[in-house]
Design an enzyme around this catalytic site. Structure first.
Site, PDB file in Angstrom:
ATOM      1  N   ARG A  87      26.634  36.420 110.555  1.00 24.34           N
ATOM      2  CA  ARG A  87      28.088  36.298 110.621  1.00 24.34           C
ATOM      3  C   ARG A  87      28.471  34.907 111.106  1.00 24.34           C
ATOM      4  NH1 ARG A  87      30.573  37.206 115.081  1.00 24.34           N
ATOM      5  NH2 ARG A  87      29.293  38.969 115.713  1.00 24.34           N
ATOM      6  N   TYR A 133      51.998  33.595  95.578  1.00 21.46           N
ATOM      7  CA  TYR A 133      51.210  34.744  95.113  1.00 21.46           C
ATOM      8  C   TYR A 133      51.604  36.015  95.861  1.00 21.46           C
ATOM      9  CZ  TYR A 133      47.076  37.787  95.041  1.00 21.46           C
ATOM     10  OH  TYR A 133      46.240  38.864  94.961  1.00 21.46           O
ATOM     11  N   ASP A 140      47.487  25.866  98.854  1.00 21.47           N
ATOM     12  CA  ASP A 140      46.618  26.734  98.069  1.00 21.47           C
ATOM     13  C   ASP A 140      46.323  25.997  96.768  1.00 21.47           C
ATOM     14  OD1 ASP A 140      45.605  28.639  96.249  1.00 21.47           O
ATOM     15  OD2 ASP A 140      46.593  30.281  97.301  1.00 21.47           O
ATOM     16  N   LYS A 174      38.427  32.718  91.357  1.00 18.40           N
ATOM     17  CA  LYS A 174      39.019  32.258  90.114  1.00 18.40           C
ATOM     18  C   LYS A 174      38.152  31.164  89.454  1.00 18.40           C
ATOM     19  CE  LYS A 174      42.436  35.000  91.349  1.00 18.40           C
ATOM     20  NZ  LYS A 174      42.267  35.303  92.776  1.00 18.40           N
TER      21      LYS A 174
END
Length: 387
Positions: A52, A104, A176, A201
């Site tokens: 982690r 978004y 973004d 994406k």
């Protein structure tokens, strides 16, 4: 950073960051599928103690995206929204953000339904209008959060001017960069503080993984985000980190094809009387065309369009043969979606429509299939949708 940090972006996509395994010479960084690492004595280890907190495969990806964005530190997360959530966790109760008005839908939902519960507020404005941005800043505003191009109206915001406004007011600036990736646009070069990607994406590029990335070039910010990444724990697993590195290697050749295809589809759509409006930053008629030329190398491969009255969207979708009706974008296959009922359905209707996200709007992610076949497919479907 690697020895390739000053090379052209096309070369850095292949060789940037940690691009090979120093132990064996393997030309691909291995998948370190482990949760923990042996220590000689407490606190004495080889740089890793628990996955982690750090994993060699994820580290290679983080070094790569930092180098591609001309940043100093990268961070990989389990999704784009996990990346956004971690960045938003920088703020405290009472803080406010100025946000793009057609952001978004998932980002809107996160702000509106989750972070407002913690006392973090937001104001949505058309960030292409710099005066509107300035007017929205008050004593509680701590950041300006933009998408450029925005999702789904492909609005363009002047990155350099937003960075200046933020610095003049002591605010963080966040971009973004999902729609363009560092291959087309690098916001940190224009003074932005934080860059976010839904790496699901274009960076992944094959619709086979979910991932998010964050890049900064300020050490204090890097320490804060690194702490939050470890504390919240929404990290990207080793296998998906490996897949994402692999996807990034072909980003340049894929985007070259994506963009050329999109330009062809835009040209063909513009000839159709059924199409009322096309949103594409590469069009000279786009209001953000000149600004986009200043800060990006192309208009990308996302197209939104509105049809005239008298079309049945279900008939359009049912007629498609090459293009797939699906959420997401940036994969090798062409995808179409209906923002009002899909990606932006979480935004209340009155807010959607005020931002220009009407029921007649469609968003097309142009893939790398044959350009003529993509154009013929959407044009035939539009004609079949006539009522």
């Amino acid at each position: 950073m690697s020895e390739f940090k000053n090379n052209n972006i096309a070369t850095k996509l292949i060789h940037g960051g940690i691009s090979k395994d120093e132990l064996t010479g393997a030309v691909n960084v291995p998948i370190y599928q482990t949760s923990t690492y042996g220590q000689t004595l407490p606190g004495q280890h080889k740089g890793y103690e628990y996955s982690r907190s750090g994993n060699p495969t994820r580290k290679a990806l983080e070094e790569l995206i930092a180098e591609l964005e001309n940043g100093t530190n990268g961070f990989a997360f389990a999704s784009g929204l996990a990346a956004i959530s971690t960045v938003l966790s920088l703020f405290n109760a009472g803080d406010e953000l100025v946000v793009s008005n057609d952001v978004y839908g998932g980002t809107f939902r996160l702000l509106d339904k989750v972070f407002t519960r913690f006392g973090i507020k937001y104001t949505q404005v058309n960030t292409s209008d710099l005066d509107a941005v300035k007017k929205a800043i008050n004593g509680n505003v701590k950041a300006i959060y933009i998408e450029t191009p925005s999702n789904p109206l492909l609005g363009i915001t002047d990155i350099e001017e937003i960075a200046k406004i933020a610095k003049e007011n002591g605010l963080l600036s966040i971009v973004d960069n999902t729609f363009y990736t560092p291959y087309i646009q690098r916001p940190l070069d224009f003074g932005i503080d934080i860059v976010i990607h839904s790496a699901t994406k274009y960076l992944g590029g094959h619709s086979d993984l979910i991932a998010g990335l964050v890049v900064v070039k300020n050490e204090e910010l890097a320490q804060r985000i690194g702490f939050l990444q470890n504390a919240i724990g929404a990290i990207l697993e080793p296998f998906d980190s490996f897949l994402l590195i692999r996807g990034i290697k072909t980003l340049g050749v894929r985007l070259d094809r994506h963009v050329s295809n999109a330009e062809y589809v835009v040209e063909e759509l513009s000839k159709l009387e059924d199409v009322k409006k096309i949103y594409y930053p590469g069009l000279e008629t786009h209001p953000g065309y000149e600004i986009n030329k200043k800060q990006a190398s192309s208009g990308g491969a996302m197209i939104s369009f509105e049809l005239t009255e008298g079309h049945d969207s279900n008939k359009l979708f049912e007629s498609l043969k090459v293009i797939t009706l699906a959420e997401s974008l940036g994969g090798v296959e062409s995808l179409i979606e209906h923002p009002a009922s899909m990606t932006h359905a979480s935004i209340p209707k009155e807010i959607r429509e005020a931002a220009g996200l009407g029921d007649g709007l469609f968003r097309l992610s142009v893939g790398i299939e044959d350009a003529k076949e993509i154009a013929d497919d959407i044009i035939t479907a539009i004609k079949n949708a006539r009522i």
